[in-house]
Design a protein around this motif. Structure first.
Motif, PDB file in Angstrom:
ATOM      1  N   GLU A 114     -48.300 -76.419 -22.160  1.00 14.91           N
ATOM      2  CA  GLU A 114     -47.739 -76.646 -23.495  1.00 14.91           C
ATOM      3  C   GLU A 114     -48.690 -76.117 -24.575  1.00 14.91           C
ATOM      4  O   GLU A 114     -48.264 -75.487 -25.547  1.00 14.91           O
ATOM      5  CB  GLU A 114     -47.466 -78.136 -23.699  1.00 14.91           C
ATOM      6  N   ASP A 115     -50.003 -76.381 -24.358  1.00 16.86           N
ATOM      7  CA  ASP A 115     -51.000 -75.886 -25.319  1.00 16.86           C
ATOM      8  C   ASP A 115     -50.995 -74.358 -25.380  1.00 16.86           C
ATOM      9  O   ASP A 115     -51.032 -73.765 -26.464  1.00 16.86           O
ATOM     10  CB  ASP A 115     -52.402 -76.381 -24.936  1.00 16.86           C
ATOM     11  N   LYS A 116     -50.973 -73.736 -24.194  1.00 19.29           N
ATOM     12  CA  LYS A 116     -50.982 -72.272 -24.153  1.00 19.29           C
ATOM     13  C   LYS A 116     -49.721 -71.688 -24.796  1.00 19.29           C
ATOM     14  O   LYS A 116     -49.780 -70.704 -25.533  1.00 19.29           O
ATOM     15  CB  LYS A 116     -51.086 -71.785 -22.688  1.00 19.29           C
ATOM     16  N   ASN A 148     -39.769 -74.268 -19.467  1.00 17.71           N
ATOM     17  CA  ASN A 148     -38.866 -74.734 -18.401  1.00 17.71           C
ATOM     18  C   ASN A 148     -39.199 -74.065 -17.079  1.00 17.71           C
ATOM     19  O   ASN A 148     -39.218 -74.710 -16.024  1.00 17.71           O
ATOM     20  CB  ASN A 148     -37.406 -74.432 -18.772  1.00 17.71           C
ATOM     21  N   SER A 149     -39.484 -72.756 -17.137  1.00 20.68           N
ATOM     22  CA  SER A 149     -39.802 -72.004 -15.922  1.00 20.68           C
ATOM     23  C   SER A 149     -41.067 -72.545 -15.260  1.00 20.68           C
ATOM     24  O   SER A 149     -41.094 -72.780 -14.041  1.00 20.68           O
ATOM     25  CB  SER A 149     -39.977 -70.529 -16.280  1.00 20.68           C
ATOM     26  N   VAL A 150     -42.132 -72.765 -16.064  1.00 19.93           N
ATOM     27  CA  VAL A 150     -43.395 -73.283 -15.516  1.00 19.93           C
ATOM     28  C   VAL A 150     -43.186 -74.684 -14.950  1.00 19.93           C
ATOM     29  O   VAL A 150     -43.681 -75.012 -13.861  1.00 19.93           O
ATOM     30  CB  VAL A 150     -44.489 -73.286 -16.608  1.00 19.93           C
ATOM     31  N   LEU A 203     -38.182 -68.375 -26.589  1.00 23.87           N
ATOM     32  CA  LEU A 203     -39.071 -67.876 -25.532  1.00 23.87           C
ATOM     33  C   LEU A 203     -39.987 -68.986 -25.025  1.00 23.87           C
ATOM     34  O   LEU A 203     -40.177 -69.144 -23.813  1.00 23.87           O
ATOM     35  CB  LEU A 203     -39.900 -66.713 -26.085  1.00 23.87           C
ATOM     36  N   LYS A 204     -40.536 -69.750 -25.959  1.00 24.11           N
ATOM     37  CA  LYS A 204     -41.425 -70.860 -25.559  1.00 24.11           C
ATOM     38  C   LYS A 204     -40.674 -71.854 -24.674  1.00 24.11           C
ATOM     39  O   LYS A 204     -41.181 -72.302 -23.639  1.00 24.11           O
ATOM     40  CB  LYS A 204     -41.963 -71.555 -26.809  1.00 24.11           C
TER      41      LYS A 204
END
Length: 1546
Positions: free
Chosen positions: A905-907, A953-955, A947-948
């Motif tokens: 989330e930070d990245k 969701n993907s990660v 995009l975020k």
């Protein structure tokens, strides 16, 4: 003289003359008020002020002069001339500037001096060569309008070129030194008491007392012209006045000239000088009459009078008279003198001058040669209307018809029930016929003469002569017509027919240089319509360069033809291209335009502000729009960010009443929109203090501003209120300004409602307008009653302040180059022609800016995806390695996941912020015309948020799956560890027993002992392993959970399904029978719907099968995240196809089918995992290793090499291969979006164009059909093919693999070296675990294999390290050899992340297709608000057919949306709906009207070539192709056109 020129800084200009072009340049001094510090600044200050019509132009002096106080007691001061070294007499400055100027600058200076009511040079002395010059040419441009009392019509007037006017000439000269200031008295003679004007420089003016150095011998010229009012006029008839500077005794030639030319000569004399030969000679002649003006009479004077027999009545003495009485006496004598009817024109003065040896400025060879050419043309003009028809045949009716056809091509107002393409072809044929008619007309001899003349070095003279001659013709006709027009306009309602007729007469009777240039433009346009090799085309290709050179010379170019309301695009393209070639790299421009009602002083305003020469006259003089270039000097280019300023002057907008008479309201609207669109600053000229009359004109302008805001232009508007003289106007009109702004706001709201843009409610929403600084109040032009009124000082000062304000505004804007200005003009004109300004504006500059932004955003998006791909792999690896080589009791795998998700989330937040900052910076840097895509800023910011969310969701899903896998393996690893610990203990006990035996055991004895121990131990181990589970039931359970929120009807249908065993076999059939939705549709719509749904289903099923295949290859156990991912894929696909209105029955049957085959595959994956990870099986796999360890330990052999081999074979190599499989796909994708492939994968639009070019090159029906019907699969195959071609060339695939392996091998070697240096490591187990910890981000190591290698060994760590390094080098060679042995497809199949999938996600976008022709959306970002397509297709390619004939439809949706046609489909419930209102059915789509035939040529070509094949596949009849032949080259060309104009238009 030379010393003075050096002091004035003009020495160099004496030889190389000053030009008008140089004087008009915008430099630092143009708009700054710096005190004059040296004499060299004086000429420039004079020129600057004169060009701005400032009456202080002659009052120039150095601010450094410390003038001594003048003693009031000095009796000689009144007559003595001062000799101050830091001062120059104004007449010397004027004379010096004239001597150092070329003839065109002289002409402009005299024109400006005349407007300021300054006396102008008639005879210019040159003391350097003792030459005198008559300034005839310099005076040629002056036109005066006056009303003599002798006119029978009291409303009539005379308007003529002053050099042609026969007027009585009265000269004033000086004999000796006279105590009376001749020039000051002369000023009073020519001025009435209420309107004094310093026509002549005199002693009591600033620096007038300074000794004259070079201006003695100058003869100045002025006029007195009556206005027709007896109470104002001093003289009832016009008079010319000449004033000789200096003593006539020193200037006999000038005096002789004046005596011969004048009706009367007034001699201001000194009594001692009266007895001179000069006086006695002319006194014998009947003309001129001599009048002597002296201070006072005395005996000496009386004696001389008697001696010379002079008339005493011709003497005027001031004596005791005051100035008023003295002036009255002179006026009375002058009035009497001119009654003898002796008149003289300036042209006739030239004859006298030549006889006296005085040179005439226009006698030069160049000037006379040019005059001859101009006369050759004008001599043929008997009747202007007839001349235009015969000599300029390409304009007029033909041009008007062409202009109408061009607009009709866009607007289709008269299409009736014709098919669009049929109608467009009909219009094109009519245009071609008109062009043929133009081509059939040979160039007239008049035009040949014109073109020849402007091709010579004397072209400036020629054009000026021609303009003068044509204006002289016009002055015979136009002034009366214009005056009548103005009178009739006072009662529009009562004089409608007369006004319309007069307007037509004015237009037909106008003939100017612009008509010849217009004819040139049509000659060129007709020529370029011919084939490439045509001789006449070659012959006329040089015309644009001639015109470009004229622009640089300061001549104006017609931008909009005011008669036909048209822009000659090809002509302008040629001119601007040549202009760009001539000036580049200094080709940056900024644009200023003035708009306003007729006769409001727009042209005069521009001429005063910039010294340009737009046509100025009463009535509607400027027709259309003209532009001129003003050069920006080098010292201002950086500050203004441009090299030239383009000034656009427009014809006056008509009031609504007048507009109705000739239907010019539309023309005014088009003109206003065009010029506002082209401008950085727009001046709205209001010729009255009260702006009520402007309201309807402002309505047009507000519409124009609103349209420009919509295409990204929100530039500055300045309101100029003319004829407002009150010094408190700005304050007192605050209420009026507030009222004006309220009106503007009202108009903005009305315009916004009309244009369907309700978000704009205030004028300031669409224009930068400040009520404090946005209004400029300018007094009237004349200070008093013309024609004797000078320009008002307030007018020139206010215009100067306005100019300074505009320059400040220019500093805030970025410039365009000339080519960009041309593109903007052409595309804006296209929008104007379409009449759908907001919805149809496809501008190439906007397209270019949008494309650049898309490319940049794609780069930022890609960078973040890359970073997160790497990060996710590391995070997954951490989770899968958790607890293997360190104590995991303090931290569970869930804790690791939670921490990694926080880091994720930070990245992502940091990445999102970086992209948003880049978007902000991109807009702030103001390059690439970012202001034009301001409307898309929020779309891209939204896309960053999207995009975020997508990456998050993907990660999350991947880490969740990794946790599930790790939890499953922990149990397996625990059982395996128990087994291996037991076996290790047994092996060590056996080793101990064998050593205690003390006898030397042979290998066979050791094998037997080991085998007995192994069998006994295996029998004792519990048979516990992983339990086999029913995966099919788990999948079915997940499906139920997925559908439980869908309501009772879905639950009821699902209850009828017992399990998944009977589902997912064979091919999925979308519809086995009609549903309620489909029964509403017509037969062919029903068939099409089924095909579309079937294709969507097949694509989805293929994707799910690919997903299952990947999971099988990973060799991991089944996890519920697998089926959740599949259900998510189905959900996303169904959501993307909401427009298909799929029912619950279909959704259920599709999910059952996919879950059916997936459940069986997942069951097999689980069973295989159980089999491969059975603890006993794993133990049996290590049996030989245990045997070897046992024997080695017994024999005390060195195990380093064998253990190193095992570690490399069982741990490092599988982990490395997995690492390559995970990373290589992304690295391949990165290579594809950079370098040579950026043109394909840079943006969605470039990708689409690349596909279409590829299809055209291959040109097979099957390929096109595949592309249209199965777009997604075709695109993926296309991408894979591009990847294969790229990496198959130049050994690129191996190079990339080699680079990746080298990076990883380097990390492994480094980890070994670091472990070797670690003194805490005591054994091999610690050594191996240290390496594994160091590489845990990269590799997932099998714990049982690591554990086995770490036990039962006696290896030395240093020797082990060396052996391991050797093994790594062997592995390196082995892997690289295997890379070269494998084919490309097998390599791609091994990759966990497929490059084609990554690239597909990049270029596929939202996946939406045009609802009419199925062309895919190309909008940038994933969160765009509107879908758009750059190249639409004939609807027949998307299966559309005619309802009655069943033939495929050839119309293109981008043409249909501007037509009166209708459509029906499933979305309209099979009801007819107008195409124009498509947005009501498809609100998320923006379909732009097709701006040209060329833009759609690609798909027209495809349809024409494969018409029958498409009809057969679509079960329809072949279309009737309405358009003419389109070649493959045309199709390819249309792709290039669309590449430069593709963007979501606004």
């Amino acid at each position: 003289m030379k010393k003075l020129l050096v002091d004035l800084g003009l020495a160099e200009c004496y030889g190389k003359k000053l030009t008008l072009h140089r004087v008009l340049q915008i430099n630092k001094k143009s708009v700054t008020d710096v005190d004059v510090q040296s004499l060299s600044d004086l000429p420039w200050l004079f020129l600057k002020r004169l060009m701005l019509l400032q009456r202080t132009a002659r009052s120039v002096k150095c601010s450094s002069i410390d003038e001594a106080e003048v003693s009031e007691w000095d009796d000689d001061q009144d007559s003595a001339e001062s000799d101050c070294p830091q001062s120059v007499n104004p007449l010397d400055v004027l004379t010096a500037v004239f001597l150092c100027s070329d003839s065109f600058l002289q002409q402009e200076m005299i024109m400006k001096m005349s407007m300021c009511q300054f006396a102008i040079p008639l005879l210019l002395p040159n003391s350097d060569n003792n030459q005198i010059t008559l300034m005839l040419w310099a005076m040629r441009d002056i036109v005066k309008k006056y009303r003599p009392h002798s006119l029978s019509d009291p409303t009539g007037f005379v308007e003529e070129r002053i050099v042609l006017s026969d007027l009585p000439l009265v000269s004033f000269v000086r004999l000796g030194r006279c105590n009376i200031s001749k020039s000051e008295i002369l000023n009073k003679v020519l001025s009435n008491s209420q309107q004094y004007t310093d026509t002549f420089v005199h002693f009591n003016m600033g620096c007038g007392n300074i000794k004259k150095e070079i201006s003695n011998g100058l003869v100045e010229f002025a006029w007195y012209l009556p206005c027709g009012n007896k109470n104002i006029d001093i003289f009832p008839e016009p008079i010319a006045i000449a004033n000789l500077r200096g003593d006539i005794q020193d200037f006999e030639t000038q005096f002789s000239f004046l005596c011969e030319a004048s009706t009367a000569v007034f001699v201001f004399f000194e009594s001692q000088s009266l007895d001179t030969q000069l006086i006695s000679v002319p006194s014998q002649k009947p003309t001129p009459q001599l009048f002597f003006v002296g201070d006072s009479n005395n005996n000496s004077i009386k004696a001389t009078v008697n001696k010379l027999k002079l008339k005493k009545s011709n003497f005027i003495f001031k004596a005791s008279h005051n100035d008023a009485d003295f002036v009255d006496k002179i006026q009375s004598k002058l009035q009497d003198a001119i009654k003898n009817n002796h008149k003289m024109s300036v042209v006739r003065l030239a004859v006298i001058a030549r006889n006296l040896g005085i040179s005439v400025d226009e006698d030069g060879e160049g000037c006379q040669c040019a005059k001859k050419s101009a006369d050759e043309i004008t001599s043929k003009i008997k009747d202007i209307v007839q001349f235009k028809k015969e000599k300029l045949p390409l304009q007029g009716e033909i041009l008007m018809k062409l202009a109408k056809l061009e607009k009709e091509e866009c607007r289709l107002k008269n299409i009736d029930d014709k098919k669009i393409d049929d109608y467009k072809n009909e219009l094109q044929m009519q245009k071609d016929k008109l062009r043929e008619e133009q081509c059939s007309k040979d160039m007239s001899p008049t035009m040949s003469c014109f073109i020849s003349a402007i091709s010579t070095p004397e072209r400036a003279y020629f054009l000026k002569w021609l303009r003068i001659a044509l204006e002289n013709r016009s002055h015979e006709i136009l002034p009366k017509l214009r005056e009548q027009y103005k009178l009739k306009c006072q009662d529009v309602c009562g004089n409608k027919a007369e006004i319309a007729e007069l307007d037509k007469k004015i237009s037909n009777s106008s003939l100017g240089v612009e008509h010849f240039i217009r004819e040139m433009s049509q000659l060129y346009e007709a020529a370029v319509s011919l084939p490439e090799g045509a001789p006449s085309r070659k012959q006329l290709e040089t015309l644009p360069r001639l015109c470009a050179e004229l622009l640089l010379d300061g001549f104006s170019l017609e931008l909009v033809d005011g008669d036909s309301s048209n822009i000659p695009e090809k002509w302008l393209s040629g001119v601007f291209s040549e202009l760009n070639t001539l000036v580049k790299p200094k080709n940056r421009i900024k644009v200023l335009t003035v708009l306003g009602v007729q006769s409001s002083g727009k042209s005069t305003l521009l001429n005063t502000m910039f010294g340009v020469q737009f046509a100025v006259s009463s009535g509607r003089c400027t027709r259309g729009a003209f532009m001129q270039l003003i050069k920006v000097a080098d010292d201002r280019q950086a500050e203004l960010k441009c090299d030239y300023i383009v000034i656009i002057d427009t014809e006056g907008l008509k009031s609504p009443e007048l507009a109705q008479l000739d239907n010019s309201h539309e023309h005014d609207n088009e003109l206003a929109t065009l010029v506002v669109g082209l401008s950085d600053v727009t001046i709205v000229n209001i010729a009255m203090e009260n702006s009520t009359e402007m309201k309807d004109i402002l309505q047009i302008i507000v519409h124009a501003f609103l349209r420009m805001k919509e295409i990204g232009k929100k530039h500055t508007c300045l309101f100029v209120h003319q004829n407002v003289a009150d010094v408190s106007a700005h304050v007192s009109n605050m209420r009026d300004r507030k009222f004006l702004l309220e009106q503007l706001d009202e108009m903005t709201q009305a315009a916004a409602k009309m244009e369907n843009k309700l978000e704009f409610s205030k004028f300031t929403d669409v224009m930068n307008y400040d009520t404090v600084t946005g209004d400029h109040y300018i007094p009237g032009l004349w200070n008093g009653n013309p024609p004797m009124a000078p320009v008002s000082t307030g007018y020139s000062e206010s215009v100067y302040n306005l100019k300074k304000s505009i320059m400040e505004i220019f500093r805030c804007y970025e410039s365009y180059n000339i080519n960009e200005f041309l593109k903007w003009t052409k595309d804006l004109w296209t929008a104007v022609k379409y009449e759908k300004f907001i919805f149809s504006f496809r501008n190439s500059l906007v397209a270019d800016a949008y494309m650049k932004l898309c490319t940049e955003f794609n780069r930022w998006d890609w960078t973040l995806r890359q970073q997160m791909h790497t990060w996710t792999l590391e995070a997954e690896t951490k989770i899968l390695n958790h607890g293997k080589f360190e104590n995991s009791e303090k931290c569970t795998v869930e804790d690791v996941r939670y921490r990694l998700l926080q880091e994720t989330e930070d990245k992502l937040s940091k990445g999102q912020k970086e992209i948003n900052d880049k978007i902000k910076s991109y807009y702030e840097q103001r390059e690439g015309h970012v202001e034009l895509v301001e409307n898309y800023r929020q779309d891209f910011i939204n896309s960053t948020t999207s995009l975020k969310k997508e990456l998050s969701n993907s990660v999350t899903v991947k880490l969740e799956a990794a946790v599930s896998r790790r939890n499953g393996m922990i149990k397996v690893e625990g059982i395996k560890k128990t087994y291996m610990d037991t076996m290790e203990e047994k092996v060590l006990n056996l080793l101990k027993n064998c050593r205690e035996n003390k006898s030397d055991m042979s290998d066979s004895m050791l094998d037997e002992a080991f085998e007995n121990m192994w069998q006994e131990t295996v029998r004792t181990l519990a048979g516990t392993g992983l339990e086999q589970q029913d995966i099919k039931t788990r999948v079915f359970h997940r499906l139920r959970i997925n559908l439980q929120s869908r309501g009772s009807s879905m639950a009821q249908r699902l209850d009828e399904v017992k399990d998944l065993n009977s589902h997912g076999h064979g091919k999925f059939i979308a519809y086995k029978g009609k549903t309620s939705v489909l029964t509403k549709l017509s037969k062919w719509l029903y068939k099409d719907h089924i095909k579309i749904v079937q294709e969507m289903s097949d694509n989805l099923i293929r994707d799910c099968q690919e997903f299952v295949k990947l999971k099988r290859e990973s060799k991991d156990d089944y996890d519920d995240t697998y089926i959740r991912e599949i259900l998510n894929m189905i959900g996303e696909k169904l959501k993307a196809h909401e427009d298909l209105k799929l029912e619950e029955d279909f959704e259920l049957s599709l999910k059952l089918h996919i879950c059916g085959f997936a459940s069986r595959e997942f069951q097999e994956i689980h069973n295989q995992f159980i089999k491969e990870n059975n603890p006993r099986t794993a133990l049996e796999n290590f049996k030989q290793t245990y045997r070897s360890d046992f024997i080695d330990l017994y024999r005390e052999r060195d195990q380093c090499q064998r253990k190193a081999d095992e570690f490399m074979r069982n741990c490092l190599k599988p982990a490395l291969e997995r690492c390559i499989s995970e990373n290589l796909g992304m690295k391949m994708a990165v290579k594809m979006v950079t370098g040579e492939n950026i043109a394909i994968f840079g943006s969605r639009t470039t990708f689409q164009i690349s596909i279409l070019k590829n299809l055209l090159d291959e040109f097979k029906f099957e390929t096109y059909l595949h592309f249209i019907l199965s777009y997604e699969t075709f695109v993926k195959a296309f991408i894979l093919d591009k990847i294969k071609k790229h990496f198959s060339a130049e050994n690129r695939m191996f190079t990339l693999e080699e680079d990746l392996v080298n990076d990883v091998i380097s990390e492994i070697k480094q980890a070994i070296e670091e472990a070797e240096r670690d003194t805490k490591i005591k054994d091999i187990k610690g050594f191996i675990e240290n390496i594994c910890n160091k590489l845990e981000k990269r590799f997932v190591f099998p714990k049982d294999a690591v554990d086995k290698i770490s036990t039962l060994n006696n290896a030395n760590t240093k020797n082990f390290a060396k052996s391991l390094q050797c093994c790594v080098m062997d592995m390196d060679k082995s892997l690289k050899a295997s890379f070269q042995a494998r084919d490309f497809q097998s390599k791609i199949d091994r990759l966990q992340t497929k490059p084609q999938d990554l690239l597909f996600k990049r270029v596929h976008g939202c996946g939406k297709q045009c609802p009419f022709c199925e062309a895919p959306c190309e909008a940038g970002g994933d969160a765009h608000t509107k879908h758009f397509v750059s190249i639409h297709r004939p609807e027949g390619l998307g299966r559309c057919r005619d309802n009655e004939s069943k033939k495929l439809v050839t119309n293109i949706c981008s043409s249909l949306v501007q037509s009166n046609s209708r459509f029906k489909c499933e979305d309209t419930n099979d009801q007819w709906h107008p195409y124009k209102e498509y947005s009501k059915i498809y609100p998320d789509w923006r379909i732009d009207p097709d701006p040209s035939i060329e833009a759609s040529a690609y798909w027209k070509y495809v349809m024409a070539e494969f018409n029958e094949q498409f009809a057969k596949v679509y079960s329809a009849k072949p279309a009737k192709i309405p358009w003419g032949e389109i070649t493959k080259e045309d199709a390819e060309k249309s792709l290039n056109i669309n590449l430069t104009t593709s963007l979501p238009s606004v």
